[in-house]
Design a protein around this motif. Sequence first.
Motif, PDB file in Angstrom:
ATOM      1  N   LYS A  72       0.430  -5.003  12.110  1.00  0.00           N
ATOM      2  CA  LYS A  72       1.406  -4.540  13.338  1.00  0.00           C
ATOM      3  C   LYS A  72       0.285  -4.244  14.434  1.00  0.00           C
ATOM      4  CE  LYS A  72       5.401  -2.989  11.022  1.00  0.00           C
ATOM      5  NZ  LYS A  72       6.503  -1.862  11.326  1.00  0.00           N
ATOM      6  N   ALA A  73       0.945  -3.872  15.339  1.00  0.00           N
ATOM      7  CA  ALA A  73       0.202  -3.536  16.789  1.00  0.00           C
ATOM      8  C   ALA A  73      -0.851  -2.271  16.511  1.00  0.00           C
ATOM      9  CB  ALA A  73       1.203  -3.458  17.781  1.00  0.00           C
ATOM     10  N   ASP A  74      -0.408  -1.505  15.530  1.00  0.00           N
ATOM     11  CA  ASP A  74      -1.161  -0.373  15.414  1.00  0.00           C
ATOM     12  C   ASP A  74      -2.133  -0.399  14.339  1.00  0.00           C
ATOM     13  OD1 ASP A  74       0.517  -0.334  13.428  1.00  0.00           O
ATOM     14  OD2 ASP A  74       1.536   1.794  13.530  1.00  0.00           O
ATOM     15  N   GLY A  75      -2.080  -1.542  13.546  1.00  0.00           N
ATOM     16  CA  GLY A  75      -3.132  -2.042  12.749  1.00  0.00           C
ATOM     17  C   GLY A  75      -2.515  -1.592  11.210  1.00  0.00           C
ATOM     18  N   SER A  76      -1.321  -1.319  11.161  1.00  0.00           N
ATOM     19  CA  SER A  76      -0.663  -1.277   9.955  1.00  0.00           C
ATOM     20  C   SER A  76      -0.519  -2.574   9.099  1.00  0.00           C
ATOM     21  CB  SER A  76       0.732  -0.708   9.909  1.00  0.00           C
ATOM     22  OG  SER A  76       0.999   0.178  10.849  1.00  0.00           O
ATOM     23  N   VAL A  77      -1.218  -2.442   8.099  1.00  0.00           N
ATOM     24  CA  VAL A  77      -1.292  -3.677   7.097  1.00  0.00           C
ATOM     25  C   VAL A  77      -0.102  -3.778   5.970  1.00  0.00           C
ATOM     26  CG1 VAL A  77      -2.508  -5.515   5.802  1.00  0.00           C
ATOM     27  CG2 VAL A  77      -3.564  -4.147   7.664  1.00  0.00           C
ATOM     28  N   LEU A  78       0.695  -5.042   5.908  1.00  0.00           N
ATOM     29  CA  LEU A  78       1.519  -5.087   4.632  1.00  0.00           C
ATOM     30  C   LEU A  78       1.388  -6.331   4.070  1.00  0.00           C
ATOM     31  CD1 LEU A  78       4.545  -3.955   6.881  1.00  0.00           C
ATOM     32  CD2 LEU A  78       3.511  -2.577   4.974  1.00  0.00           C
ATOM     33  N   VAL A  79       1.358  -6.289   2.832  1.00  0.00           N
ATOM     34  CA  VAL A  79       1.455  -7.487   2.064  1.00  0.00           C
ATOM     35  C   VAL A  79       2.845  -7.622   1.275  1.00  0.00           C
ATOM     36  CG1 VAL A  79       0.294  -9.107   0.371  1.00  0.00           C
ATOM     37  CG2 VAL A  79      -0.985  -7.811   1.854  1.00  0.00           C
ATOM     38  N   HIS A  80       3.470  -8.531   1.486  1.00  0.00           N
ATOM     39  CA  HIS A  80       4.815  -8.530   0.898  1.00  0.00           C
ATOM     40  C   HIS A  80       5.175  -9.747  -0.058  1.00  0.00           C
ATOM     41  CE1 HIS A  80       7.463  -5.201   2.175  1.00  0.00           C
ATOM     42  NE2 HIS A  80       6.821  -5.350   3.308  1.00  0.00           N
ATOM     43  N   ALA A  82       7.786 -11.810  -3.084  1.00  0.00           N
ATOM     44  CA  ALA A  82       9.037 -12.602  -2.863  1.00  0.00           C
ATOM     45  C   ALA A  82      10.076 -11.580  -3.196  1.00  0.00           C
ATOM     46  CB  ALA A  82       9.339 -13.749  -3.702  1.00  0.00           C
ATOM     47  N   THR A  83       9.991 -10.483  -3.933  1.00  0.00           N
ATOM     48  CA  THR A  83      10.745  -9.510  -4.240  1.00  0.00           C
ATOM     49  C   THR A  83      10.245  -8.105  -4.296  1.00  0.00           C
ATOM     50  OG1 THR A  83      10.469  -9.171  -6.441  1.00  0.00           O
ATOM     51  CG2 THR A  83      11.904 -11.040  -5.883  1.00  0.00           C
ATOM     52  N   GLY A  84      11.340  -7.183  -4.020  1.00  0.00           N
ATOM     53  CA  GLY A  84      10.627  -5.651  -4.316  1.00  0.00           C
ATOM     54  C   GLY A  84      10.865  -5.295  -2.597  1.00  0.00           C
ATOM     55  N   TYR A  85      11.245  -4.008  -2.443  1.00  0.00           N
ATOM     56  CA  TYR A  85      11.395  -3.451  -1.362  1.00  0.00           C
ATOM     57  C   TYR A  85      10.066  -2.984  -0.463  1.00  0.00           C
ATOM     58  CZ  TYR A  85      11.420   0.855   1.916  1.00  0.00           C
ATOM     59  OH  TYR A  85      10.888   1.659   2.767  1.00  0.00           O
ATOM     60  N   GLU A  86       9.158  -2.514  -1.605  1.00  0.00           N
ATOM     61  CA  GLU A  86       7.847  -1.990  -1.159  1.00  0.00           C
ATOM     62  C   GLU A  86       6.788  -3.130  -0.987  1.00  0.00           C
ATOM     63  OE1 GLU A  86       6.972   1.033  -3.861  1.00  0.00           O
ATOM     64  OE2 GLU A  86       7.713   2.688  -2.437  1.00  0.00           O
ATOM     65  N   PRO A  87       5.706  -3.194  -0.197  1.00  0.00           N
ATOM     66  CA  PRO A  87       4.724  -3.968  -0.094  1.00  0.00           C
ATOM     67  C   PRO A  87       3.882  -3.940  -1.377  1.00  0.00           C
ATOM     68  CG  PRO A  87       4.463  -2.107   1.414  1.00  0.00           C
ATOM     69  CD  PRO A  87       5.845  -1.983   0.806  1.00  0.00           C
ATOM     70  N   VAL A  88       3.386  -4.959  -1.819  1.00  0.00           N
ATOM     71  CA  VAL A  88       2.550  -4.999  -2.943  1.00  0.00           C
ATOM     72  C   VAL A  88       1.112  -4.351  -2.637  1.00  0.00           C
ATOM     73  CG1 VAL A  88       1.862  -7.268  -2.651  1.00  0.00           C
ATOM     74  CG2 VAL A  88       1.604  -6.310  -4.902  1.00  0.00           C
ATOM     75  N   ASN A  89       0.576  -4.611  -1.357  1.00  0.00           N
ATOM     76  CA  ASN A  89      -0.369  -4.058  -0.798  1.00  0.00           C
ATOM     77  C   ASN A  89      -0.158  -3.713   0.702  1.00  0.00           C
ATOM     78  OD1 ASN A  89      -2.051  -6.173  -2.932  1.00  0.00           O
ATOM     79  ND2 ASN A  89      -3.059  -3.933  -2.711  1.00  0.00           N
ATOM     80  N   TRP A  90      -0.868  -2.658   0.950  1.00  0.00           N
ATOM     81  CA  TRP A  90      -0.846  -2.274   2.342  1.00  0.00           C
ATOM     82  C   TRP A  90      -1.644  -1.291   2.674  1.00  0.00           C
ATOM     83  CZ3 TRP A  90       1.110   0.044  -2.083  1.00  0.00           C
ATOM     84  CH2 TRP A  90       0.879   1.500  -2.138  1.00  0.00           C
ATOM     85  N   MET A  91      -1.745  -0.909   4.070  1.00  0.00           N
ATOM     86  CA  MET A  91      -2.454   0.043   4.625  1.00  0.00           C
ATOM     87  C   MET A  91      -1.919   0.592   5.963  1.00  0.00           C
ATOM     88  SD  MET A  91      -6.455  -0.215   5.865  1.00  0.00           S
ATOM     89  CE  MET A  91      -7.264  -0.361   4.216  1.00  0.00           C
ATOM     90  N   PRO A  92      -1.620   1.909   5.764  1.00  0.00           N
ATOM     91  CA  PRO A  92      -1.057   2.448   7.101  1.00  0.00           C
ATOM     92  C   PRO A  92      -2.054   2.563   8.355  1.00  0.00           C
ATOM     93  CG  PRO A  92      -0.897   3.936   5.024  1.00  0.00           C
ATOM     94  CD  PRO A  92      -2.021   2.811   4.896  1.00  0.00           C
ATOM     95  N   SER A  93      -1.379   2.824   9.204  1.00  0.00           N
ATOM     96  CA  SER A  93      -2.293   2.588  10.641  1.00  0.00           C
ATOM     97  C   SER A  93      -3.104   3.938  10.510  1.00  0.00           C
ATOM     98  CB  SER A  93      -1.073   2.951  11.868  1.00  0.00           C
ATOM     99  OG  SER A  93      -0.776   4.252  11.878  1.00  0.00           O
ATOM    100  N   GLY A  94      -4.121   3.788  11.376  1.00  0.00           N
ATOM    101  CA  GLY A  94      -5.342   4.912  11.279  1.00  0.00           C
ATOM    102  C   GLY A  94      -6.550   4.083  12.031  1.00  0.00           C
ATOM    103  N   ASP A  95      -7.538   4.595  11.793  1.00  0.00           N
ATOM    104  CA  ASP A  95      -8.941   4.173  12.363  1.00  0.00           C
ATOM    105  C   ASP A  95      -9.320   2.839  11.755  1.00  0.00           C
ATOM    106  OD1 ASP A  95      -9.360   5.345  10.024  1.00  0.00           O
ATOM    107  OD2 ASP A  95     -11.306   6.294  10.726  1.00  0.00           O
ATOM    108  N   THR A  96      -8.429   1.851  11.790  1.00  0.00           N
ATOM    109  CA  THR A  96      -8.790   0.508  11.037  1.00  0.00           C
ATOM    110  C   THR A  96      -9.617  -0.380  11.856  1.00  0.00           C
ATOM    111  OG1 THR A  96      -6.603   0.715   9.991  1.00  0.00           O
ATOM    112  CG2 THR A  96      -7.549  -1.084   9.755  1.00  0.00           C
TER     113      THR A  96
END
Lengths: 274, 274
Positions: A72-80, A82-96
């Motif tokens: 995302k624009a703020d540097g959030s990272v999501l790896v989704h 095929a199934t599951g509400y939650e991303p399997v891997n991720w990183m919230p926004s921050g000093d990325t």
Amino acid sequence: MLIRLLNLLANAVDKPELLTVLVDPNVGEAETIVRNALVQRKMLIVVGRCWVRYVGRATSKLEKGERILMVKADGSVLVHRATGYEPVNWMPSGDTVFQVGAKDDVLEIRAVRRKPAESVAVSFDMISLVFSSKLADAGEFSLHASEEDMHNALLLKPQLLEEGFKVISYEKKVEPGFVDVYGIDKTGRLVVVEVKRKTAGKDAVLQLAKYIEAVRTRTDRQVRGIIVAPSIAKGVQRMLVALGLEFKYLDPKKCAETLRKAKTKKLAEFFDEE
Amino acid sequence: MLIRLLNLLANAVDKPELLTVLVDPNVGEAETIVRNALVQRKMLIVVGRCWVRYVGRATSKLEKGERILMVKADGSVLVHRATGYEPVNWMPSGDTVFQVGAKDDVLEIRAVRRKPAESVAVSFDMISLVFSSKLADAGEFSLHASEEDMHNALLLKPQLLEEGFKVISYEKKVEPGFVDVYGIDKTGRLVVVEVKRKTAGKDAVLQLAKYIEAVRTRTDRQVRGIIVAPSIAKGVQRMLVALGLEFKYLDPKKCAETLRKAKTKKLAEFFDEE
DNA sequence: AATTAAATTTCGCCT
DNA sequence: AGGCGAAGTTTAATT
């Protein structure tokens, strides 16, 4: 190959600044778009076969498979997956900080954050889609209940204000967030209600005082003025008392619940039809 | 219009069963793909200008703006804005029913769930991308530590086994998940270690017993056999004792921490370079 | 099916 | 910046 040509064409012709879409790009093409998106803080989506390594607050490893990467624009990272509400891997926004590398037909996108210290690396060896775009989004998000919802809840259940309260009429105000409800309490006094979704401030109190003043010139009845809000600003409480007004705590969430119960019936009807 | 033609062409030519991409489709075109994706339980992504209404455990309203809608194969629904790790609206997988409608150039995708009773409706009046595809993903996800990680942690910090333990040599086993470490304890006895990531079962104990047997024929030293795992199966504990073997509790998570500390240094180095 | 506890929880609010 | 508490928490494990 046809597809690739079409893609490039599409990029050149259609909203060149706003939207980029590549279908089945090679690593080099994808790399260009990805770098551009990250630098320009665009929304980036990459769909393809990848593997992921995360090291930081924990350690994890995701073997090869098709997934969706979203940056995302703020540097959030999501790896989704095929199934599951939650991303399997991720990183919230921050000093990325992002690193992009392309070697041996593998595109690696790595995000590293300082606090907390963590890093997630996504490597693609097959890419079916790269999408990037600025998202124009100024729309407001209101949870629980909007002011209008609080208004409606009061109409639906006047006892939310107090026992014995009855609504006579109401008036929607589009102005900086005020809604008025007129009614009578159980002792027959006229009641003017001003609803506020957030903390009631000085402006709300003065506004209500003005209304009350106007109403009093037109009736001999006793008139009460009540501010309804989830909270009231610190110094304002005194002013409120001085003006002979009252404050009634009302949680937007409780209003939402009241409305929800009404709507739940509609949901039930939907299922009955099915 | 050019783009639209290209898209249709792309769909017809390129992996017709697997991947569908539309750029700037009209509502009718998008509707077709969306319905198809939902019925076939494909991953669906829609990017465009939309508004969202949620009613259920709470009530929320999201005004018009550009977002990304993701509907997964299991019915999970995610609406993502330009920023923020979390979706602004969502619905986890469950007994979800979808409704798709197209009226007045607006595409509405509605998901309704029975338990808990909730519904999220996303309405698009402008669509920049529709993507749908089956995601082939059999890759395993391992959190915390793999068996190899536990192995490495033991080499890095032998005291994880016990005070005074020293590693002599080790041997990776590709076989159904076993790793052996040889060493000596503080009293000089030979130690054979078998590591398991999950609960140690009968097979692990028998395997270790076999090794011990072989080792004892080659040395006059005392030989200890230790199973290292996060837990041991119920009846197996007795067998273990009967065979004169031991069990050492070791949490994969703790191993991961040990390794993480080592890798954290690498992260620090990365930032120092920057 | 209901309850409990953990999470790479995230996020907002307050000090 | 750190600490506390809530979340439409989700998810896995356990009763």
